[in-house]
Scaffold this motif. Structure first.
Motif, mmCIF file in Angstrom:
data_model
loop_
_atom_site.group_PDB
_atom_site.id
_atom_site.type_symbol
_atom_site.label_atom_id
_atom_site.label_comp_id
_atom_site.label_asym_id
_atom_site.label_seq_id
_atom_site.Cartn_x
_atom_site.Cartn_y
_atom_site.Cartn_z
ATOM 1 N N CYS A 5 -4.631 -47.684 4.447
ATOM 2 C CA CYS A 5 -6.094 -47.798 4.392
ATOM 3 C C CYS A 5 -6.757 -46.438 4.156
ATOM 4 O O CYS A 5 -7.934 -46.375 3.812
ATOM 5 C CB CYS A 5 -6.630 -48.375 5.704
ATOM 6 S SG CYS A 5 -6.255 -50.107 5.944
ATOM 7 N N ASP A 43 -8.456 -46.134 0.845
ATOM 8 C CA ASP A 43 -9.747 -46.828 0.794
ATOM 9 C C ASP A 43 -10.845 -45.982 1.439
ATOM 10 O O ASP A 43 -11.971 -45.921 0.937
ATOM 11 C CB ASP A 43 -9.646 -48.196 1.476
ATOM 12 C CG ASP A 43 -8.600 -49.074 0.836
ATOM 13 O OD1 ASP A 43 -8.567 -49.158 -0.406
ATOM 14 O OD2 ASP A 43 -7.798 -49.670 1.578
ATOM 15 N N LYS A 54 -10.578 -48.635 10.141
ATOM 16 C CA LYS A 54 -9.343 -49.262 9.651
ATOM 17 C C LYS A 54 -8.203 -48.242 9.620
ATOM 18 O O LYS A 54 -7.071 -48.553 9.980
ATOM 19 C CB LYS A 54 -9.555 -49.881 8.268
ATOM 20 C CG LYS A 54 -10.464 -51.080 8.283
ATOM 21 C CD LYS A 54 -9.815 -52.205 9.030
ATOM 22 C CE LYS A 54 -10.578 -53.494 8.901
ATOM 23 N NZ LYS A 54 -10.008 -54.548 9.725
#
Length: 177
Positions: free
Chosen positions: A18, A21, A127
């Motif tokens: 993650c 991202d 996250k």
């Protein structure tokens, strides 16, 4: 044969983590700050806000690299941002004691977009924190940053004589009627 970097927009793009991202999200935040600066430069009235954004923009890139690399957001950075927040909360007064629609002067709406990008970055960081350790100062910085963008948006609307439009939720609170 050497790798041809023209086909790679970011070297970590295919990682499963993650973290990628988050890094893309904070890159978007930094880009949106640049867009807000460009919009605000259309009027000399915005000089103070532009100067603040010019200090914030590199910090947004620092928060980007502070997970994969060395933490580059300092307690001094956070204290500076705290001071900005306190100053503009005081200026806004009653106006920010309610929800307002993200509207008004084009510079204010650009700052509301930055606010939203900071919140998305915070969520992406959450996250990442489920996969690896993340320093709390990064959460503090991004949360405060979203709030700073809000009060700066209110300031820009005030500078340009645009009234805030209160938002009354039908989903929360007492329903009248």
């Amino acid at each position: 044969m050497a790798k041809d970097w023209r086909y790679s927009c970011y070297p970590f793009m295919r990682e499963k983590s993650c973290l990628v991202d988050y890094e893309i999200r904070t890159d978007s935040l930094t880009t949106r700050i640049g867009d807000a600066i460009a919009i605000l430069e259309e009027s000399e009235k915005n000089a103070e806000v532009i100067a603040i954004l010019r200090q914030i923009q590199p910090l947004a890139y620092h928060v980007n690299g502070s997970v994969r690399g060395r933490v580059a957001i300092t307690t001094e950075d956070l204290a500076w941002l705290d001071g900005i927040y306190d100053e503009f909360v005081e200026r806004a007064g009653e106006t920010i004691q309610q929800f307002v629609l993200p509207q008004g002067h084009s510079g204010a709406t650009a700052l509301h977009i930055c606010r939203s990008e900071a919140k998305k970055s915070y969520r992406a960081l959450h996250k990442v924190s489920e996969e690896r350790e993340v320093q709390e100062i990064l959460f503090q910085f991004l949360g405060l940053l979203a709030n700073v963008f809000f009060v700066l948006a209110v300031e820009v609307n005030t500078i340009h004589g645009v009234e805030e439009i209160p938002f009354k939720s039908k989903s929360y609170g007492k329903i009248e009627g």
